[in-house]
Design an enzyme around this catalytic site. Sequence first.
Site, PDB file in Angstrom:
ATOM      1  N   GLU A  79       0.778  -1.340  -0.213  1.00 24.43           N
ATOM      2  CA  GLU A  79      -0.146  -0.028  -0.002  1.00 24.43           C
ATOM      3  C   GLU A  79       0.794   1.561  -0.086  1.00 24.43           C
ATOM      4  OE1 GLU A  79      -3.071  -0.123  -0.397  1.00 24.43           O
ATOM      5  OE2 GLU A  79      -3.598  -2.073   0.187  1.00 24.43           O
ATOM      6  N   CYS A 142      -6.610  -2.005   9.183  1.00 27.96           N
ATOM      7  CA  CYS A 142      -5.503  -1.909   8.602  1.00 27.96           C
ATOM      8  C   CYS A 142      -4.835  -0.268   8.435  1.00 27.96           C
ATOM      9  CB  CYS A 142      -5.450  -2.622   7.232  1.00 27.96           C
ATOM     10  SG  CYS A 142      -5.614  -4.441   7.628  1.00 27.96           S
ATOM     11  N   HIS A 164      -1.238  -5.654   1.965  1.00 29.73           N
ATOM     12  CA  HIS A 164      -2.490  -6.453   2.111  1.00 29.73           C
ATOM     13  C   HIS A 164      -2.178  -7.838   1.239  1.00 29.73           C
ATOM     14  CE1 HIS A 164      -5.394  -3.307   3.372  1.00 29.73           C
ATOM     15  NE2 HIS A 164      -5.624  -4.369   3.978  1.00 29.73           N
TER      16      HIS A 164
HETATM   17  N1  PCA Z   1      -7.645  -6.945   7.265  1.00 30.88           N
HETATM   18  C1  PCA Z   1      -8.405  -5.900   7.804  1.00 30.88           C
HETATM   19  C2  PCA Z   1      -8.182  -5.489   9.334  1.00 30.88           C
HETATM   20  C3  PCA Z   1      -7.501  -6.776   9.533  1.00 30.88           C
HETATM   21  C4  PCA Z   1      -7.076  -7.358   8.469  1.00 30.88           C
HETATM   22  O1  PCA Z   1      -6.140  -8.448   8.147  1.00 30.88           O
HETATM   23  C5  PCA Z   1      -8.419  -4.383   6.996  1.00 30.88           C
HETATM   24  O2  PCA Z   1      -7.783  -4.530   5.670  1.00 30.88           O
HETATM   25  O3  PCA Z   1      -8.527  -3.285   7.404  1.00 30.88           O
END
Ligand code: PCA
Length: 193
Positions: A79, A142, A164
């Site tokens: 990201e 996140c 991610h």
């Molecule tokens: N994904 C979520 C929160 C925890 C996770 O593993 C997110 O993308 O915000």
Amino acid sequence: MKKLVIFGFEPFGGESINPSLEVALRLPEVIGEYKIISHRLPVVFGEAADMAMDIAEREDADALICLGQAGGREQITPELVAINLRNADIPDNKGNHPKDEPVVNGGREAYFSSLPVRKMAEAMAERGIPARLSYSAGAYVCNDLYYSLLHRFFGTKRRVCFIHVPYCTDQGRMPSMELDRIVEGIRAAIEAI
Ligand code: PCA
């Protein structure tokens, strides 16, 4: 040797595992010039960030890589940006569901990653791992963690990025990726720092 703390999240949203944690726990103890230290974080607004900031200080980390599950994505996605916004479509693991609130009152709108995320995405793709740079980490826990860490450690030696990952095959959801492949991708990304 430099220290890299890698965070994975506990399961949330009805899942029994979270691939981000599984990957964090499967990384080798050393990658390149970094000693790897893995930690688990709760899927709770504010709490995950507070815990991560404490751990980063305690370990005197040089780099922080946060992993999170992004169900629905087909690729591993570093990201580029964290935004100063909390918004939950589903409650977090403590029942919080903020609507359009700031992560940090008076904080700037956004931060860019302080690690070379584009290069990390390219390094994964060169290994044949599906990966691409993402320009939105969403507004859930996140992003809350990512923004908080960048805000706190801006201008310090502690560099930060968020990556991610898709569902892993064991979750029985689609699209998904084999856990070993995600581990290989994250390893390639770390080697590219
Ligand atoms: N994904 C979520 C929160 C925890 C996770 O593993 C997110 O993308 O915000």
